[in-house]
Scaffold this active site. Structure first.
Site, PDB file in Angstrom:
ATOM      1  N   VAL A  82      34.235  36.823  23.209  1.00 23.60           N
ATOM      2  CA  VAL A  82      35.366  36.935  24.137  1.00 23.60           C
ATOM      3  C   VAL A  82      34.882  36.660  25.556  1.00 23.60           C
ATOM      4  O   VAL A  82      33.999  37.351  26.075  1.00 23.60           O
ATOM      5  CB  VAL A  82      36.005  38.340  24.053  1.00 23.60           C
ATOM      6  CG1 VAL A  82      37.210  38.415  24.982  1.00 23.60           C
ATOM      7  CG2 VAL A  82      36.402  38.652  22.619  1.00 23.60           C
ATOM      8  N   LYS A  83      35.471  35.639  26.157  1.00 26.47           N
ATOM      9  CA  LYS A  83      35.064  35.237  27.506  1.00 26.47           C
ATOM     10  C   LYS A  83      35.963  35.956  28.517  1.00 26.47           C
ATOM     11  O   LYS A  83      37.195  35.883  28.437  1.00 26.47           O
ATOM     12  CB  LYS A  83      35.216  33.725  27.641  1.00 26.47           C
ATOM     13  CG  LYS A  83      34.316  33.101  28.651  1.00 26.47           C
ATOM     14  CD  LYS A  83      34.480  31.594  28.533  1.00 26.47           C
ATOM     15  CE  LYS A  83      33.609  30.850  29.492  1.00 26.47           C
ATOM     16  NZ  LYS A  83      34.017  29.449  29.579  1.00 26.47           N
ATOM     17  N   ILE A  84      35.313  36.643  29.442  1.00 26.95           N
ATOM     18  CA  ILE A  84      36.029  37.538  30.360  1.00 26.95           C
ATOM     19  C   ILE A  84      35.647  37.182  31.799  1.00 26.95           C
ATOM     20  O   ILE A  84      34.446  37.037  32.094  1.00 26.95           O
ATOM     21  CB  ILE A  84      35.581  39.003  30.099  1.00 26.95           C
ATOM     22  CG1 ILE A  84      35.733  39.377  28.629  1.00 26.95           C
ATOM     23  CG2 ILE A  84      36.264  39.964  31.045  1.00 26.95           C
ATOM     24  CD1 ILE A  84      36.944  40.182  28.302  1.00 26.95           C
TER      25      ILE A  84
END
Ligand code: E4P
Length: 215
Positions: A82-84
């Site tokens: 998950v890219k945050i």
């Protein structure tokens, strides 16, 4: 240093995966928008093409919504990351997702202190944007070096993904600076294969063979 492709284009990803050089893929909302397809289906397709970490980026700005989105992305395939974005709510979401055993990639990192915050929240990957720093006359590769030193000195688990790569020199400099991974656009990956001496050398070898042995 491992190579990821920074793309949401399935043909480009397939082509590079077929060459056997890819260890993973990063996407972002702009890359997804360029393809104009359903984001969830594209992420699933990518995961079927490359057996390695695939970053899908959240678009929410509140931690609890990012966590919800992150759970959805992570559930798509075991390789999903998950890219945050590197904002306070993002860091809060990284902490929560990490506690749930979900891997994260903190993106839009431009300083050593931002990288430190991401490491402390438990980020799996940190993505400093080399090209965008160079654009504003800061030292993108220098930041990679500093983050690598910090990770080694303090024993953080995060891996550096050298991002916003604009040329093949950025790839080479990322190796020297200690990036664990570089995520590279398709056109630059293609360029990395080339050298005029490779072409002229191969031509000469084949001509010599032909002269000596015929077809
Ligand atoms: C990182 O994961 C980003 O997708 C990316 O490298 C952004 O780079 P850009 O500056 O080419 O948009």
């Amino acid at each position: 240093m491992k190579l990821f492709i920074d793309s949401a284009n399935l043909e480009h990803i397939r082509e590079m995966a077929d060459l056997g050089i890819l260890a993973g893929v990063t996407t972002n909302p702009s890359l997804m928008a360029k393809e104009g397809k359903d984001v969830t289906s594209v992420l699933r397709e990518i995961a079927s093409l490359v057996d390695g970490p695939i970053s899908g980026e959240v678009i929410s700005l509140k931690a609890d919504e990012m966590v919800e989105e992150g759970r959805h992305i992570a559930a798509l395939h075991p390789n999903m990351v998950v890219k945050i974005p590197m904002i306070p709510e993002g860091i809060k979401a990284v902490k929560q997702l990490t506690e749930e055993g979900i891997r994260t990639n903190v993106t839009l990192v431009f300083t050593l202190s931002q990288a430190l915050l991401a490491c402390n929240a438990g980020a799996t990957y940190i993505s400093p944007f080399v090209g965008r720093l160079d654009d504003i006359q800061f030292d993108g590769i220098g930041l990679i070096e500093e983050i690598r030193d910090m990770i080694d000195v303090f024993g953080f688990n995060a891996e550096i993904i050298s991002a916003s790569i604009r040329n093949t020199k950025h790839i080479q400099d990322s190796i020297r600076a200690g990036a664990h991974i570089a995520t590279v656009p398709y056109e630059i990956l293609k360029k990395a294969f080339n050298h005029p001496l490779t072409d002229s050398g191969l031509k000469a070898f084949l001509e010599d063979h032909q002269k000596a042995f015929g077809k």
